[in-house]
Design an enzyme around this catalytic site. Sequence first.
Site, PDB file in Angstrom:
ATOM      1  N   GLY A 222       0.978  -1.107  -0.069  1.00 31.83           N
ATOM      2  CA  GLY A 222      -0.037   0.047  -0.181  1.00 31.83           C
ATOM      3  C   GLY A 222       0.921   1.310   0.035  1.00 31.83           C
TER       4      GLY A 222
ATOM      5  N   GLU B  53       1.360   2.058  -3.388  1.00 34.21           N
ATOM      6  CA  GLU B  53       0.518   2.326  -4.116  1.00 34.21           C
ATOM      7  C   GLU B  53      -0.170   3.704  -3.696  1.00 34.21           C
ATOM      8  OE1 GLU B  53      -2.866  -0.854  -4.365  1.00 34.21           O
ATOM      9  OE2 GLU B  53      -2.076  -1.438  -2.390  1.00 34.21           O
TER      10      GLU B  53
ATOM     11  N   GLU C 108       2.112  -7.386  -1.981  1.00 31.32           N
ATOM     12  CA  GLU C 108       0.835  -7.944  -1.240  1.00 31.32           C
ATOM     13  C   GLU C 108       0.808  -9.515  -1.470  1.00 31.32           C
ATOM     14  OE1 GLU C 108       0.940  -5.061  -2.697  1.00 31.32           O
ATOM     15  OE2 GLU C 108      -0.328  -3.675  -1.982  1.00 31.32           O
TER      16      GLU C 108
HETATM   17  C1  LIG Z   1      -7.203 -13.636   6.426  1.00 29.60           C
HETATM   18  C2  LIG Z   1      -7.258 -12.773   5.292  1.00 29.60           C
HETATM   19  C3  LIG Z   1      -6.910 -11.546   5.784  1.00 29.60           C
HETATM   20  C4  LIG Z   1      -6.831 -10.432   4.575  1.00 29.60           C
HETATM   21  C5  LIG Z   1      -6.611  -9.310   5.010  1.00 29.60           C
HETATM   22  C6  LIG Z   1      -6.877  -8.160   3.912  1.00 29.60           C
HETATM   23  C7  LIG Z   1      -6.876  -6.874   4.300  1.00 29.60           C
HETATM   24  C8  LIG Z   1      -6.937  -5.984   2.961  1.00 29.60           C
HETATM   25  C9  LIG Z   1      -6.362  -4.649   3.053  1.00 29.60           C
HETATM   26  C10 LIG Z   1      -6.072  -4.171   1.929  1.00 29.60           C
HETATM   27  C11 LIG Z   1      -5.335  -3.015   1.840  1.00 29.60           C
HETATM   28  C12 LIG Z   1      -4.909  -2.500   0.504  1.00 29.60           C
HETATM   29  C13 LIG Z   1      -3.659  -3.272  -0.009  1.00 29.60           C
HETATM   30  C14 LIG Z   1      -2.562  -3.062   0.574  1.00 29.60           C
HETATM   31  C15 LIG Z   1      -1.921  -4.108   1.149  1.00 29.60           C
HETATM   32  C16 LIG Z   1      -0.642  -3.963   1.864  1.00 29.60           C
HETATM   33  O1  LIG Z   1       0.187  -3.018   1.924  1.00 29.60           O
HETATM   34  S1  LIG Z   1      -0.212  -5.472   2.582  1.00 29.60           S
HETATM   35  C17 LIG Z   1       1.536  -5.032   3.316  1.00 29.60           C
HETATM   36  C18 LIG Z   1       2.353  -5.037   2.005  1.00 29.60           C
HETATM   37  N1  LIG Z   1       3.790  -4.758   2.759  1.00 29.60           N
HETATM   38  C19 LIG Z   1       4.973  -5.533   2.812  1.00 29.60           C
HETATM   39  O2  LIG Z   1       4.796  -6.635   2.446  1.00 29.60           O
HETATM   40  C20 LIG Z   1       5.993  -5.051   3.650  1.00 29.60           C
HETATM   41  C21 LIG Z   1       6.396  -5.954   4.810  1.00 29.60           C
HETATM   42  N2  LIG Z   1       7.561  -5.589   5.640  1.00 29.60           N
HETATM   43  C22 LIG Z   1       8.622  -5.781   5.285  1.00 29.60           C
HETATM   44  O3  LIG Z   1       8.923  -6.575   4.296  1.00 29.60           O
HETATM   45  C23 LIG Z   1       9.947  -5.515   6.268  1.00 29.60           C
HETATM   46  O4  LIG Z   1       9.425  -5.465   7.506  1.00 29.60           O
HETATM   47  C24 LIG Z   1      10.606  -4.054   5.891  1.00 29.60           C
HETATM   48  C25 LIG Z   1       9.647  -3.022   5.750  1.00 29.60           C
HETATM   49  C26 LIG Z   1      11.395  -4.320   4.550  1.00 29.60           C
HETATM   50  C27 LIG Z   1      11.638  -3.773   6.944  1.00 29.60           C
HETATM   51  O5  LIG Z   1      12.505  -4.799   7.175  1.00 29.60           O
HETATM   52  P1  LIG Z   1      13.720  -4.821   8.320  1.00 29.60           P
HETATM   53  O6  LIG Z   1      13.866  -3.477   8.564  1.00 29.60           O
HETATM   54  O7  LIG Z   1      14.105  -6.156   8.301  1.00 29.60           O
HETATM   55  O8  LIG Z   1      12.456  -4.896   9.954  1.00 29.60           O
HETATM   56  P2  LIG Z   1      11.451  -5.892  10.082  1.00 29.60           P
HETATM   57  O9  LIG Z   1      11.882  -6.784  11.441  1.00 29.60           O
HETATM   58  O10 LIG Z   1      11.006  -6.657   9.174  1.00 29.60           O
HETATM   59  O11 LIG Z   1      10.049  -4.774  10.620  1.00 29.60           O
HETATM   60  C28 LIG Z   1      10.066  -4.071  11.820  1.00 29.60           C
HETATM   61  C29 LIG Z   1       8.849  -4.245  12.456  1.00 29.60           C
HETATM   62  O12 LIG Z   1       7.940  -4.000  11.517  1.00 29.60           O
HETATM   63  C30 LIG Z   1       6.757  -4.665  11.410  1.00 29.60           C
HETATM   64  N3  LIG Z   1       6.315  -4.610   9.990  1.00 29.60           N
HETATM   65  C31 LIG Z   1       6.948  -4.645   9.056  1.00 29.60           C
HETATM   66  N4  LIG Z   1       6.067  -4.472   7.952  1.00 29.60           N
HETATM   67  C32 LIG Z   1       4.791  -4.101   8.356  1.00 29.60           C
HETATM   68  C33 LIG Z   1       3.551  -3.898   8.058  1.00 29.60           C
HETATM   69  N5  LIG Z   1       3.321  -3.588   6.754  1.00 29.60           N
HETATM   70  N6  LIG Z   1       2.342  -3.801   8.904  1.00 29.60           N
HETATM   71  C34 LIG Z   1       2.745  -4.042  10.211  1.00 29.60           C
HETATM   72  N7  LIG Z   1       4.121  -4.103  10.785  1.00 29.60           N
HETATM   73  C35 LIG Z   1       4.870  -4.259  10.062  1.00 29.60           C
HETATM   74  C36 LIG Z   1       7.567  -6.097  11.783  1.00 29.60           C
HETATM   75  O13 LIG Z   1       6.720  -6.962  12.175  1.00 29.60           O
HETATM   76  C37 LIG Z   1       8.722  -5.592  12.846  1.00 29.60           C
HETATM   77  O14 LIG Z   1       8.034  -5.526  13.953  1.00 29.60           O
HETATM   78  P3  LIG Z   1       8.126  -6.601  15.238  1.00 29.60           P
HETATM   79  O15 LIG Z   1       7.565  -7.879  14.646  1.00 29.60           O
HETATM   80  O16 LIG Z   1       7.448  -6.150  16.379  1.00 29.60           O
HETATM   81  O17 LIG Z   1       9.751  -6.769  15.273  1.00 29.60           O
END
Ligand SMILES: CCCCCCCCCCCCC/C=C/C(=O)SCCNC(=O)CCNC(=O)[C@H](O)C(C)(C)COP(=O)(O)OP(=O)(O)OC[C@H]1O[C@@H](n2cnc3c(N)ncnc32)[C@H](O)[C@@H]1OP(=O)(O)O
Length: 734
Positions: free
Chosen positions: A105, A108, A128
């Site tokens: 997102g 997006e 996603e």
């Molecule tokens: C049952 C069905 C359910 C379906 C639900 C549908 C809902 C529909 C909603 C529709 C919304 C519109 C579409 C959009 C959707 C999205 O955006 S989905 C999210 C897409 N994003 C990702 O895939 C990114 C995910 N994150 C990462 O790849 C990595 O975390 C990072 C950003 C590259 C950072 O990496 P790094 O520096 O190594 O740190 P981490 O340890 O990985 O992360 C730090 C903490 O942040 C938390 N975190 C990371 N991303 C998110 C997030 N998107 N949301 C919430 N929290 C996130 C991560 O968990 C870490 O926290 P702790 O676990 O507490 O350590």
Amino acid sequence: MSASKETEGAVAVITIRNPPVNALSQQAVESILKVLKEVQFDPAVKAIVICGENGKFSAGADIRTFENIGQKSDSLSHFLEDVNSMAEKSEKPVIAAIEGVALGGGLELALGCHYRVAHVKARLGLTEVLLGIFPGAGGTQRLPRLIGLLPALEMITTGKIVFAPVALKLGLIDSVTEDNTIKAAIHFAQNVIGKPLESRRLCTKPIQCPPNMETIFNDSKIKLKKLFHGAISHQLCVEAIRAAVQLPFAEGILKERELLFSIFNSEQARDQAKARQYAFFAERRVTKWTTPSGANWKSASPHPIGVAAVIGLGTMGRGIVVCLAKAQIQVIAVEQDGKQLEMGRKAVTKILERETLTMQQRGLALMSDSFGSITFTLDFNSLKNADLVIEAVYENMALKKEIFKQLSSICMPEAFLCTNTSGLNIDEIASVTGRPHLVIGTHFFSPAHIMKLLEVVRGYHSSPTTISTVINLSKVLGKIGVVVGNCPSFVGNRMMGPYLHQAIFLLEDGCYPEEVDKVLEEFGLAMGPFRMSDLVGLDVGWRSRMESGLTGPKLLPGALVRQREGKRYSPLPDILCEKGRFGQKTGRGWYQYETVGGRNAVPDPWVQNFLHDYRKAHTIKQKPTSQNEILEWCLYPLINEGFNVLEEEIASGPEDIDVIYNNGYGWPRHMGGPMFYASMVGLPKVLTKLEVFYENNPDIPSLKPSGLLKKLVKQGSPPLKEWRSQLGYQNSKL
Ligand SMILES: CCCCCCCCCCCCC/C=C/C(=O)SCCNC(=O)CCNC(=O)[C@H](O)C(C)(C)COP(=O)(O)OP(=O)(O)OC[C@H]1O[C@@H](n2cnc3c(N)ncnc32)[C@H](O)[C@@H]1OP(=O)(O)O
């Protein structure tokens, strides 16, 4: 969780604030919407920059809230698309200033902006699909309009992340900076004030399409089915992009929303999404390691590793040297034989050349202009300069002990000593050193420079600092380190044991290798047990069975052919090895291959005849076995061993096991991992099946249901996140 506004001349800067990664929760999105509305009506503002706090644009929708979204999934995507659409329709230019990450997102939102300026190290992607959903806030409609159908199809359906220089080439961003991104975006904004915006609005842009679109979509779906083993979200991505091509923008947005909603209406798609989101958080959970004695990730700080040494330049050693050098760590690569050293040097150089090319293709050359230096040497004394040594010679206890004795006297007193082993006793190796607290197991997976998993095996004496240092090193190497206890074969291989035995018993009872592999590959495993054994080499297990007297010269006279110490035993793999069939490396194994070292497994009539004759010789009646029986017969004992591993405190939680299987054993992420799968199937069902299997096969001890499994069922099968509290760990509430 907020968005705030500051102004710099005529430019308003909106900052997204939701630490640690500026995830877009409903609250954060509402806040952005509010500030965006305000600046639209502020006559002093002529252009708008959107950025994220702390050097991260946004990691996308807040995944933590997905669990509660349920049937209201529509609302978050709706909201997010409202912001994107408002930015897009703005009469004032809106510029996304992208630092760190713009994922899901987050990207997006950037696509709704008229321009995108990114830092050279920024990473962008619509990820996603890897969480079992797809870009549901206009991403599937806007990206193909911006970068064209084929690159958009690839990015959206695979969740591929690109670095800013590649994004620039794709036309995904407008400018790359090596300096302060926000300042660069403000400067950019000042230059576009007053310029026409119509051509910058992706909602009005036509998509450039090749003539053979239908073929492209169909081929893509077939390819994705193979690549992601039938995961549904990838197929939905294709449908949403098809809508972008066939429908006007507004109708495409509605179709995108309808497809997103369809995930909630399909139990299978919903379960796959839950599994993938669980796998995401499980990988973060394992970094917060804990041991049965109460030590944990907070109790010790890691030591930085500037110089690392690798002993042994066989396949594993070479891969380890490569990943250390890629992480810009100085490496000392030691061999005892001049010829081996030269072969190792050539192989490492070749892999690094290939890696350089790949990095250049991914636009990384700007960032990694050099690898860590590598010194190839026959001189063991050079190890005195290493902060950490990884011994990677072949699996032989006597040899490893000899090396560790030498290391103990050569290395700096504070140097960490690691052994790369897939199952030998760490404590026995540590016992020959004068520093058992600095000794630890590092079980790399082959090819070591590619596979993400590292089993970090704590010995009885391994100190928290040693564990912490190696876990930190695994992150530096781009790997996921999972701390496990010391027992034969550790976690991953130990659970593989019963699974492989069960698969072989199926051959005795009437199945063929290709039949068993097909069922497990259709389930989603990257490779069935027989294709996998052929790849690893059947001789590996054979040697170990000979060593332990299960077969070969050490086998006690009078032993029954199909029994060892009262337990069922199948000599089938031993017989294959005696006939020189070691798998891919000899061109023959459970399958036949086009050449020695070939990869294309073809069912072998010889194996079929051999099995037929074997069954006849042992008067085994061929039993018909259904696909479901094959699946349960192979997977439930593997899961059962997982429960044993938990009960014995070898793994600290089910997430640890699942991360190991997802990243080291080709378990499909949309099935979460074996323990998550068990929780989805239902623990009572798994237990009942195991009880029946064991009752009918009392000579297969691995079928005996684990005490922990029975205990959990007795407690009413609590959800997986509560299993940890049933284990003996002192820090189970972390
Ligand atoms: C049952 C069905 C359910 C379906 C639900 C549908 C809902 C529909 C909603 C529709 C919304 C519109 C579409 C959009 C959707 C999205 O955006 S989905 C999210 C897409 N994003 C990702 O895939 C990114 C995910 N994150 C990462 O790849 C990595 O975390 C990072 C950003 C590259 C950072 O990496 P790094 O520096 O190594 O740190 P981490 O340890 O990985 O992360 C730090 C903490 O942040 C938390 N975190 C990371 N991303 C998110 C997030 N998107 N949301 C919430 N929290 C996130 C991560 O968990 C870490 O926290 P702790 O676990 O507490 O350590």
